[in-house]
Design a protein around this motif. Structure first.
Motif, PDB file in Angstrom:
ATOM      1  N   UNK A 120      35.088  79.154  21.327  1.00  0.00           N
ATOM      2  CA  UNK A 120      35.280  79.953  22.536  1.00  0.00           C
ATOM      3  C   UNK A 120      35.064  79.101  23.786  1.00  0.00           C
ATOM      4  N   UNK A 121      34.272  78.053  23.671  1.00  0.00           N
ATOM      5  CA  UNK A 121      34.057  77.153  24.805  1.00  0.00           C
ATOM      6  C   UNK A 121      35.329  76.347  25.116  1.00  0.00           C
ATOM      7  N   UNK A 122      36.221  76.221  24.135  1.00  0.00           N
ATOM      8  CA  UNK A 122      37.518  75.587  24.393  1.00  0.00           C
ATOM      9  C   UNK A 122      38.343  76.476  25.320  1.00  0.00           C
ATOM     10  N   UNK A 123      38.243  77.792  25.113  1.00  0.00           N
ATOM     11  CA  UNK A 123      38.928  78.744  25.996  1.00  0.00           C
ATOM     12  C   UNK A 123      38.347  78.699  27.406  1.00  0.00           C
ATOM     13  N   UNK A 124      37.047  78.540  27.503  1.00  0.00           N
ATOM     14  CA  UNK A 124      36.400  78.435  28.812  1.00  0.00           C
ATOM     15  C   UNK A 124      36.932  77.206  29.544  1.00  0.00           C
ATOM     16  N   UNK A 125      37.065  76.093  28.817  1.00  0.00           N
ATOM     17  CA  UNK A 125      37.607  74.873  29.414  1.00  0.00           C
ATOM     18  C   UNK A 125      39.013  75.141  29.952  1.00  0.00           C
ATOM     19  N   UNK A 126      39.842  75.781  29.143  1.00  0.00           N
ATOM     20  CA  UNK A 126      41.215  76.078  29.560  1.00  0.00           C
ATOM     21  C   UNK A 126      41.239  76.983  30.783  1.00  0.00           C
ATOM     22  N   UNK A 127      40.340  77.955  30.820  1.00  0.00           N
ATOM     23  CA  UNK A 127      40.255  78.839  31.977  1.00  0.00           C
ATOM     24  C   UNK A 127      39.898  78.039  33.236  1.00  0.00           C
ATOM     25  N   UNK A 128      38.949  77.130  33.103  1.00  0.00           N
ATOM     26  CA  UNK A 128      38.554  76.299  34.244  1.00  0.00           C
ATOM     27  C   UNK A 128      39.708  75.460  34.761  1.00  0.00           C
ATOM     28  N   UNK A 129      40.476  74.889  33.845  1.00  0.00           N
ATOM     29  CA  UNK A 129      41.649  74.101  34.244  1.00  0.00           C
ATOM     30  C   UNK A 129      42.634  74.991  34.997  1.00  0.00           C
ATOM     31  N   UNK A 130      42.909  76.163  34.448  1.00  0.00           N
ATOM     32  CA  UNK A 130      43.841  77.085  35.088  1.00  0.00           C
ATOM     33  C   UNK A 130      43.354  77.498  36.479  1.00  0.00           C
ATOM     34  N   UNK A 131      42.082  77.786  36.608  1.00  0.00           N
ATOM     35  CA  UNK A 131      41.515  78.172  37.900  1.00  0.00           C
ATOM     36  C   UNK A 131      41.692  77.054  38.928  1.00  0.00           C
ATOM     37  N   UNK A 132      41.399  75.823  38.539  1.00  0.00           N
ATOM     38  CA  UNK A 132      41.553  74.690  39.454  1.00  0.00           C
ATOM     39  C   UNK A 132      43.025  74.433  39.784  1.00  0.00           C
ATOM     40  N   UNK A 133      43.914  74.620  38.808  1.00  0.00           N
ATOM     41  CA  UNK A 133      45.349  74.448  39.060  1.00  0.00           C
ATOM     42  C   UNK A 133      45.856  75.466  40.080  1.00  0.00           C
TER      43      UNK A 133
ATOM     44  N   UNK B 213      35.957  77.011  42.967  1.00  0.00           N
ATOM     45  CA  UNK B 213      36.010  75.588  42.591  1.00  0.00           C
ATOM     46  C   UNK B 213      34.774  75.241  41.763  1.00  0.00           C
ATOM     47  N   UNK B 214      33.600  75.695  42.202  1.00  0.00           N
ATOM     48  CA  UNK B 214      32.379  75.418  41.462  1.00  0.00           C
ATOM     49  C   UNK B 214      32.426  76.022  40.056  1.00  0.00           C
ATOM     50  N   UNK B 215      32.913  77.244  39.956  1.00  0.00           N
ATOM     51  CA  UNK B 215      33.044  77.884  38.645  1.00  0.00           C
ATOM     52  C   UNK B 215      34.025  77.103  37.776  1.00  0.00           C
ATOM     53  N   UNK B 216      35.151  76.697  38.359  1.00  0.00           N
ATOM     54  CA  UNK B 216      36.128  75.903  37.618  1.00  0.00           C
ATOM     55  C   UNK B 216      35.511  74.622  37.089  1.00  0.00           C
ATOM     56  N   UNK B 217      34.718  73.956  37.923  1.00  0.00           N
ATOM     57  CA  UNK B 217      34.080  72.709  37.494  1.00  0.00           C
ATOM     58  C   UNK B 217      33.023  72.952  36.416  1.00  0.00           C
ATOM     59  N   UNK B 218      32.307  74.064  36.499  1.00  0.00           N
ATOM     60  CA  UNK B 218      31.368  74.397  35.433  1.00  0.00           C
ATOM     61  C   UNK B 218      32.104  74.605  34.110  1.00  0.00           C
ATOM     62  N   UNK B 219      33.279  75.190  34.186  1.00  0.00           N
ATOM     63  CA  UNK B 219      34.064  75.474  32.969  1.00  0.00           C
ATOM     64  C   UNK B 219      34.653  74.226  32.326  1.00  0.00           C
ATOM     65  N   UNK B 220      34.869  73.175  33.103  1.00  0.00           N
ATOM     66  CA  UNK B 220      35.508  71.978  32.542  1.00  0.00           C
ATOM     67  C   UNK B 220      34.506  70.862  32.250  1.00  0.00           C
ATOM     68  N   UNK B 221      33.238  71.227  32.068  1.00  0.00           N
ATOM     69  CA  UNK B 221      32.242  70.232  31.661  1.00  0.00           C
ATOM     70  C   UNK B 221      32.717  69.565  30.373  1.00  0.00           C
ATOM     71  N   UNK B 222      32.536  68.267  30.289  1.00  0.00           N
ATOM     72  CA  UNK B 222      32.997  67.534  29.109  1.00  0.00           C
ATOM     73  C   UNK B 222      32.311  68.010  27.835  1.00  0.00           C
ATOM     74  N   UNK B 223      31.022  68.256  27.911  1.00  0.00           N
ATOM     75  CA  UNK B 223      30.267  68.719  26.746  1.00  0.00           C
ATOM     76  C   UNK B 223      30.330  70.244  26.704  1.00  0.00           C
ATOM     77  N   UNK B 224      30.839  70.795  25.611  1.00  0.00           N
ATOM     78  CA  UNK B 224      31.031  72.245  25.480  1.00  0.00           C
ATOM     79  C   UNK B 224      29.742  73.041  25.665  1.00  0.00           C
ATOM     80  N   UNK B 225      28.633  72.490  25.247  1.00  0.00           N
ATOM     81  CA  UNK B 225      27.350  73.198  25.353  1.00  0.00           C
ATOM     82  C   UNK B 225      26.975  73.454  26.813  1.00  0.00           C
TER      83      UNK B 225
END
Length: 111
Positions: free
Chosen positions: A13-26, A79-91
């Motif tokens: 599910x953290x992979x989905x969070x990453x994708x959401x962060x990318x989409x938000x920043x885009x 932007x801050x939320x997007x950056x939190x979502x795209x942290x390299x480490x899923x945890x």
């Protein structure tokens, strides 16, 4: 695609969070993550946003088509939320429940 999926084939599910962060920043930047802008130090949007954030110039990434018709405080929060979502480490990424909470409230709790 999240780093853990791209490099190790692990999906969560953290992979989905990453994708959401990318989409938000885009959406905020009006650019795709893989768009390569001439003169930009980073090869992708995520790296560019991180650079602008650490230099205190995060609003410089906002799509110029918006013509500054946006509340800066809300865009900075997104932007801050997007950056939190795209942290390299899923945890280190928030859950989607936490993301929804942050979007709905004025305060952001970073881990």
């Amino acid at each position: 695609m999240s780093p853990e999926y791209a490099m190790e084939g692990r999906y969560s599910t953290k992979s989905d969070v990453f994708s959401y962060g990318v989409l938000l920043l885009e959406i905020i930047a009006g650019q795709r993550n893989t768009h390569c802008e001439t003169g930009r130090a980073s090869p992708n949007l995520i790296g560019h946003v991180w650079t602008q954030w650490t230099e205190g110039r995060a609003l410089d990434i906002v799509d110029p088509e918006l013509n500054q018709f946006y509340p800066p405080s809300i865009v900075m929060r997104c932007i801050q939320i997007g950056l939190l979502c795209v942290q390299e480490n899923a945890i280190n990424r928030p859950s989607m429940l936490e993301v929804v909470f942050m979007l709905a409230n004025a305060t952001i709790s970073a881990r």
